[in-house]
Motif scaffolding. Sequence first.
Motif, mmCIF file in Angstrom:
data_model
loop_
_atom_site.group_PDB
_atom_site.id
_atom_site.type_symbol
_atom_site.label_atom_id
_atom_site.label_comp_id
_atom_site.label_asym_id
_atom_site.label_seq_id
_atom_site.Cartn_x
_atom_site.Cartn_y
_atom_site.Cartn_z
ATOM 1 N N ASN A 52 0.780 -1.231 0.000
ATOM 2 C CA ASN A 52 0.000 0.000 0.000
ATOM 3 C C ASN A 52 0.817 1.289 0.000
ATOM 4 O OD1 ASN A 52 -3.056 -0.813 0.479
ATOM 5 N ND2 ASN A 52 -1.796 -2.205 1.693
ATOM 6 N N PHE A 53 2.104 1.206 0.280
ATOM 7 C CA PHE A 53 2.910 2.419 0.385
ATOM 8 C C PHE A 53 4.152 2.419 -0.505
ATOM 9 C CE2 PHE A 53 0.428 2.322 4.251
ATOM 10 C CZ PHE A 53 0.047 3.642 4.424
ATOM 11 N N LEU A 54 4.656 1.241 -0.835
ATOM 12 C CA LEU A 54 5.896 1.181 -1.599
ATOM 13 C C LEU A 54 5.627 0.938 -3.078
ATOM 14 C CD1 LEU A 54 8.244 -0.903 0.739
ATOM 15 C CD2 LEU A 54 7.632 1.534 0.822
ATOM 16 N N LYS A 55 6.487 1.447 -3.914
ATOM 17 C CA LYS A 55 6.396 1.253 -5.351
ATOM 18 C C LYS A 55 7.349 0.133 -5.767
ATOM 19 C CE LYS A 55 6.783 3.715 -9.767
ATOM 20 N NZ LYS A 55 7.131 5.008 -10.412
ATOM 21 N N ASP A 56 6.859 -0.731 -6.650
ATOM 22 C CA ASP A 56 7.672 -1.826 -7.203
ATOM 23 C C ASP A 56 8.270 -2.697 -6.104
ATOM 24 O OD1 ASP A 56 7.208 -0.827 -9.796
ATOM 25 O OD2 ASP A 56 8.936 0.524 -9.643
ATOM 26 N N ALA A 57 7.490 -2.944 -5.064
ATOM 27 C CA ALA A 57 7.986 -3.747 -3.950
ATOM 28 C C ALA A 57 8.075 -5.222 -4.335
ATOM 29 C CB ALA A 57 7.076 -3.586 -2.740
#
Length: 256
Positions: A52-57
Motif C-alpha cells: 500500500n505504500f511502496l512502489k515496485d515492492a
Amino acid sequence: MARQKIQTDELTPEETAAAKVPTPHNAAEAGAIAPFVLFPGDPLRAQFVAQNFLKDAVQVTGVRGMLGYTGTYKGEPVSVMGSGMGGPSAGLYSYELFAFYGVEHIVRIGTAGGFQPWQNLGDLIFAMTACTDSNYAYQYQLPGTFSPSADFTLLKKAAKYAKKNGIGYAAGSLFSSDMYSEYNALGPEKAWKPWARMGCLAQDMETYALYCNAAYLNKSALSIVTNVASCVTGEVLDTSCFTALEPMIKTALSLL
C-alpha cells in the motif's frame, strides 16, 4: 548445494559481512535490503506496507514466515520486514540487518499499551529510551545498567512531521518487557503500574533490544509505536485492517 566457503581474511569488513548472507533467518541476498528499514512486529503489517505504500515492492525474504520486502517511496529505496514478538526475536533480526546487510537505520513501527490516563488511543509514542525487565544487555558485560536511546535526528524529524500533520504524539520512555502485561502472573500492581509511576508511557516488547543493537553496532534506530490499548481503562483500538496504523507508517516513511 552447500555454499562455497569464502576466505574472509582477504575481504574488507563490508565484504566480510556480505559474505555471511543469506543467513539462517533471512533469505535476502546481499544488496537486496535497503539501508533504511521499517520494522513492524507483525510480518503481515510488513506486507501491508509493501502493498500500500511502496512502489515496485518485491519480497526478498520469508524465512519462518517473517516477510520482508524492498521497494521505493518517493524515489528512495526502503525495505520493510517483520521483527516478530519480543526482544530476542527483534534483537536477532535487527542484528542481522545491521551487521550483515549494511542497514544503517531501522525504524520500528509497532503497537503498545499505554500507561498514562491522558493518552488517547491511536496516538503515537516516540521512544526516547526504553526501560526493561529483560537481561538482553547482559551480553555486553557492562559494570552497571545500560539505558539505550533513540537516534535524535530521526526522533526530531518524526516529531516535526507529526506536529505538522496534526498527528497526536508523545515522546518519552517505553517499558520493553519480556512478558505480555495481560498475562503477567504478577498482576498490574506489580507488572506495569510501578513503571507507569516512573513516567513510562507504554509497554512494548521489542524496543530495548533494537536500541541495544543500534548502540553496539553504531547504527541508528527509532521506535515509533501506536497506542492501541489503555492499561488504565482497558479500551482497545481495532487494528485488524491496519488502517488505524497509517499515521505511524506515514510518519516513519517521512524519515527517509
